[in-house]
Design an enzyme around this catalytic site. Structure first.
Site, short mmCIF file in Angstrom:
data_model
loop_
_atom_site.label_atom_id
_atom_site.label_comp_id
_atom_site.label_asym_id
_atom_site.label_seq_id
_atom_site.Cartn_x
_atom_site.Cartn_y
_atom_site.Cartn_z
N GLU A 1 77.61 21.85 29.30
CA GLU A 1 78.85 22.18 30.00
C GLU A 1 79.91 21.12 29.69
O GLU A 1 79.78 19.97 30.09
CB GLU A 1 78.60 22.19 31.51
N HIS B 1 80.65 22.24 42.00
CA HIS B 1 81.18 23.43 41.32
C HIS B 1 82.20 24.24 42.13
O HIS B 1 82.13 25.47 42.21
CB HIS B 1 80.02 24.33 40.89
N HIS C 1 79.28 27.92 32.57
CA HIS C 1 77.92 27.54 32.95
C HIS C 1 76.86 28.45 32.32
O HIS C 1 75.93 28.88 33.00
CB HIS C 1 77.80 27.53 34.48
C1 BGC Z 1 74.47 20.68 37.64
C2 BGC Z 1 73.13 20.75 38.32
C3 BGC Z 1 73.09 21.99 39.16
C4 BGC Z 1 73.33 23.17 38.28
C5 BGC Z 1 73.27 24.51 38.93
C6 BGC Z 1 74.66 21.92 36.83
O1 BGC Z 1 75.91 21.92 36.26
O2 BGC Z 1 74.58 19.56 36.82
O3 BGC Z 1 72.89 19.61 39.07
O4 BGC Z 1 71.88 22.11 39.82
O5 BGC Z 1 74.58 23.03 37.68
O6 BGC Z 1 73.76 24.54 40.16
#
Ligand code: BGC
Length: 355
Positions: free
Chosen positions: A319, A113, A183
């Protein structure tokens, strides 16, 4: 109708705002310019009550302190995980012959991310219109080691039809990579209602990205006959304890679905989720080619809005994005590369149907 009020201060004293868009149906979207983040979606129910269907916090300080859930935030420059691009094992990518290493945020050779300080932790500029807010952030050349001054614009529109439309535009002065997403953690029975496993989910996809310890291997697996097949609706909890190694590794659903080919980049419905009683349905429409289904497997009893406790698997994220790690997977259909001066554009709509 848009109203703006102070949300509070970040640790360095920066004031951030809470922007509310109330629509003609009596529902309200609230967002903050810290992380271009959706803090609430308060739906007006048929009986006149209000139901907030996204997880979040009451203050910017709580968002700032939380480094791993990304509640409601805009993710950039790159959503999901980037793996190693060479035999150093360090996450990174090669662009125009140059190697860019990224922060190993997962501790297992992946950068999640956007790195250590992703866009979720940036203060965006913004403007508003009657039913939208438009956020803008320019990420300087070299931030988190990504090349190019990249400007991301995110317009969030919330109309009378209870649809949250999110439009992304990104442009950079050097070739770079970009794959933004939002998210939001949805709990359609109410953010504070606890159990999520009785939500029904349907995803129009026959294939997922194969994972090893949450990292995309580059192989594509068919969902037919597995607990990942959501072509017909299933409750999230129905097969979540299945012995499929990915479900075991990820402690639940946390994987990327490859959506049906969409060469003309139409915004089409790709998934839906429904509250346990069927009184709220979320339709997901997008022009993107992938969607991550994540069932809050790392939620751990966090204290959220109004003292609500968000426990293990208490929410669902859908997402939309370019396939994860696309820069290192030349066989994936769409690359995350944007050439200098070219615009990346993508649209996702989270449309709520309240019965
Ligand atoms: C990911 C997860 C992660 C989460 C929060 C999601 O988009 O796929 O693996 O733990 O985000 O961090």
């Amino acid at each position: 109708m848009v109203t703006i009020k102070p949300f509070g201060k970040l640790a360095d004293g920066t004031e951030v705002d809470l922007i509310a868009i109330q629509n003609s149906s009596g529902s309200t979207l609230e967002v903050t310019n810290y992380g271009a983040c959706v803090t609430s979606i308060k739906l007006k129910m048929a009986d006149g009550s209000i139901r907030d269907v996204v997880l979040g916090y009451d203050t910017p300080a709580e968002y700032e302190a939380d480094k791993d859930t990304y509640f409601g935030a805009t993710i950039g420059r790159i959503a999901n995980r980037i793996n190693a691009c060479d035999d150093t094992g360090k996450p990174g990518f090669i662009l125009n012959g140059k190697t860019y290493y990224l922060a190993d945020t997962s501790g297992n050779g992946a950068s999640l991310h956007g790195g250590v300080i992703g866009f979720d932790q940036k203060v965006f500029d913004y403007t508003t219109g009657d039913d939208y807010v438009e956020f803008k952030y320019t990420s300087p050349d070299g931030e988190e080691n990504y090349p190019g001054n990249l400007t991301l614009t995110v317009r969030m529109t919330f109309g009378g039809d209870n649809a949250l439309k999110i439009e992304y535009d990104a442009v950079s002065d050097k070739d770079t990579i970009c794959n933004p997403t939002n998210h939001c953690y949805f709990n359609l029975a109410g953010h504070d209602s606890g159990i999520n496993l009785k939500h029904k989910v349907c995803i129009d996809s026959d294939q997922i990205n194969e994972l090893l310890q949450n990292i995309v291997t580059g192989k594509i697996s068919d969902v037919a006959g597995t607990a990942y097949d959501f072509n017909e609706p299933h409750e999230i909890g129905e097969r979540i304890e299945d012995s499929h190694y990915q479900l075991v590794d990820s402690k639940g659903y946390d994987c990327n679905y490859i959506l049906k080919p969409n060469p003309t980049k139409e915004i089409r419905q790709v998934a839906w989720a429904e509250s346990p009683t069927g009184d709220v349905r979320l339709n997901v429409l997008t022009d993107a080619e992938g969607i991550q289904l994540y069932t809050g497997n790392f939620l751990d009893g966090r204290k959220g809005k109004g003292g609500a406790i968000y426990n293990f698997r208490n929410a669902v994220c859908l997402e939309t994005q370019i396939l994860p790690n696309a820069i290192n997977m030349p066989h994936f259909p769409t690359s995350s590369v944007i050439k200098a001066g070219e615009h990346f554009n993508s649209t996702t709509i989270y449309a709520f149907d309240v019965k």
